[in-house]
Design a protein around this motif. Structure first.
Motif, short mmCIF file in Angstrom:
data_model
loop_
_atom_site.label_atom_id
_atom_site.label_comp_id
_atom_site.label_asym_id
_atom_site.label_seq_id
_atom_site.Cartn_x
_atom_site.Cartn_y
_atom_site.Cartn_z
N PRO A 41 -76.73 85.79 93.22
CA PRO A 41 -77.41 85.97 92.34
C PRO A 41 -78.45 84.35 92.45
CG PRO A 41 -75.68 84.86 91.51
CD PRO A 41 -75.64 85.53 92.86
N ASP A 42 -78.38 83.25 93.25
CA ASP A 42 -78.80 81.87 93.35
C ASP A 42 -78.29 81.18 94.32
OD1 ASP A 42 -77.84 80.40 91.72
OD2 ASP A 42 -77.76 80.97 90.10
N PHE A 43 -78.93 80.28 94.87
CA PHE A 43 -77.83 78.93 95.67
C PHE A 43 -77.99 78.16 94.99
CE2 PHE A 43 -79.32 82.16 98.46
CZ PHE A 43 -79.46 82.08 99.61
N LYS A 44 -78.24 77.42 93.81
CA LYS A 44 -77.62 76.40 93.17
C LYS A 44 -76.06 76.07 93.11
CE LYS A 44 -81.00 77.17 89.44
NZ LYS A 44 -81.34 78.30 87.98
N GLY A 45 -75.05 76.34 93.22
CA GLY A 45 -73.95 76.01 93.28
C GLY A 45 -73.55 75.87 94.88
N LEU A 46 -74.01 76.59 95.55
CA LEU A 46 -74.02 76.43 96.84
C LEU A 46 -75.04 75.11 97.61
CD1 LEU A 46 -74.17 80.39 98.20
CD2 LEU A 46 -72.33 78.80 98.63
N ASN A 50 -63.80 82.40 103.36
CA ASN A 50 -62.96 83.14 102.28
C ASN A 50 -63.41 83.56 100.98
OD1 ASN A 50 -60.36 82.43 100.57
ND2 ASN A 50 -59.42 81.45 102.60
N VAL A 51 -63.42 84.39 100.72
CA VAL A 51 -63.97 84.82 99.11
C VAL A 51 -62.94 84.48 97.68
CG1 VAL A 51 -63.96 87.10 97.77
CG2 VAL A 51 -64.03 87.85 99.99
N LYS A 52 -62.09 84.10 98.23
CA LYS A 52 -61.54 82.88 97.56
C LYS A 52 -61.97 81.66 97.32
CE LYS A 52 -56.91 84.85 97.17
NZ LYS A 52 -55.70 84.91 97.97
N ASP A 53 -62.84 81.48 98.43
CA ASP A 53 -62.78 79.97 98.20
C ASP A 53 -63.83 79.74 97.67
OD1 ASP A 53 -61.64 77.23 99.47
OD2 ASP A 53 -63.53 77.18 100.64
N ARG A 104 -64.88 80.16 94.21
CA ARG A 104 -64.57 78.16 93.13
C ARG A 104 -66.12 78.06 92.72
NH1 ARG A 104 -63.76 74.02 95.92
NH2 ARG A 104 -64.25 74.43 97.37
N THR A 105 -66.59 78.59 93.74
CA THR A 105 -68.36 77.65 93.57
C THR A 105 -69.60 78.59 93.35
OG1 THR A 105 -68.04 76.40 95.01
CG2 THR A 105 -70.53 76.79 94.94
N VAL A 106 -69.36 79.78 92.88
CA VAL A 106 -70.50 81.10 92.93
C VAL A 106 -70.14 82.14 93.06
CG1 VAL A 106 -71.71 80.98 95.39
CG2 VAL A 106 -72.81 81.42 93.28
N TYR A 107 -70.31 83.35 92.71
CA TYR A 107 -70.28 84.43 92.25
C TYR A 107 -70.80 85.45 93.26
CZ TYR A 107 -70.55 89.36 91.87
OH TYR A 107 -70.96 91.05 92.19
N ALA A 108 -70.19 85.70 94.53
CA ALA A 108 -70.52 86.39 95.71
C ALA A 108 -69.90 87.11 95.87
CB ALA A 108 -70.42 85.60 96.75
N ARG A 109 -71.37 89.27 96.32
CA ARG A 109 -70.84 89.91 96.69
C ARG A 109 -70.62 90.02 98.02
NH1 ARG A 109 -72.55 94.87 97.13
NH2 ARG A 109 -74.37 94.53 96.96
N PRO A 110 -69.42 90.84 98.65
CA PRO A 110 -69.62 90.57 99.73
C PRO A 110 -70.19 91.88 100.70
CG PRO A 110 -66.85 90.41 99.38
CD PRO A 110 -68.32 90.72 97.89
N ILE A 111 -70.59 91.71 101.63
CA ILE A 111 -71.51 93.03 102.28
C ILE A 111 -71.63 93.33 103.50
CG2 ILE A 111 -74.07 93.29 103.28
CD1 ILE A 111 -73.68 92.74 99.98
#
Length: 152
Positions: free
Chosen positions: A66-71, A11-14, A17-24
């Protein structure tokens, strides 16, 4: 860096909340199946997991991050979920891509019913996946939420 999401992070909105993520795009992880194999106090029920299962598949959404810190923080890495290396295949182009995903560290022997709000996030994110797969995870979820037939 690529992240394969198969639970609420589809879920892109969810996920934002944690990290910038660009859907592929929609992708598939081979030789695993979807389940709810851990209880989360914050999610008030079972949470999504991947279980090794040769010949089965888990669909999800591939993101560039960009990284996995937030995830890592969100997923409770490395104690609740562990980050694992995997390879997924994009559904539209059939291209194979190396990605990271998360798997529950201490899995329950059986699936645990998810809270309806949490499963709603998953269903919303799964709209990009195949109809067949959406029906499959919805059927599992509804069966768990109804409880054991022996209680009827």
């Amino acid at each position: 860096m690529y992240y394969f999401a198969y639970g609420s992070c589809m879920n892109v909105k969810d996920i934002k909340r944690t990290v910038y993520a660009r859907p592929i795009g929609a992708a598939v992880l081979k030789d695993y199946r979807f389940g709810y194999r851990a209880y989360s106090k914050s999610r008030k029920g079972g949470v999504a997991d991947i279980i090794p299962d040769p010949g089965n598949e888990v669909e999800g959404i591939l993101f560039e991050v960009p990284d996995f810190k937030g995830l890592d923080n969100r997923e409770g890495h490395p104690h609740f979920y562990e980050r694992i290396e995997t390879e997924v295949q994009l559904l539209d182009t059939k291209e194979w891509i190396e990605a990271k995903t998360y798997s529950v560290v201490e899995k329950s022997d059986a699936d645990i019913a998810p809270f309806s709000y949490y499963s709603g996030l998953i269903f919303e994110g799964a709209k990009e996946l195949t109809q067949e797969y959406q029906q499959k995870i919805r059927a599992l979820t509804e069966k768990l939420q109804k409880g054991p037939e022996s209680y009827e």
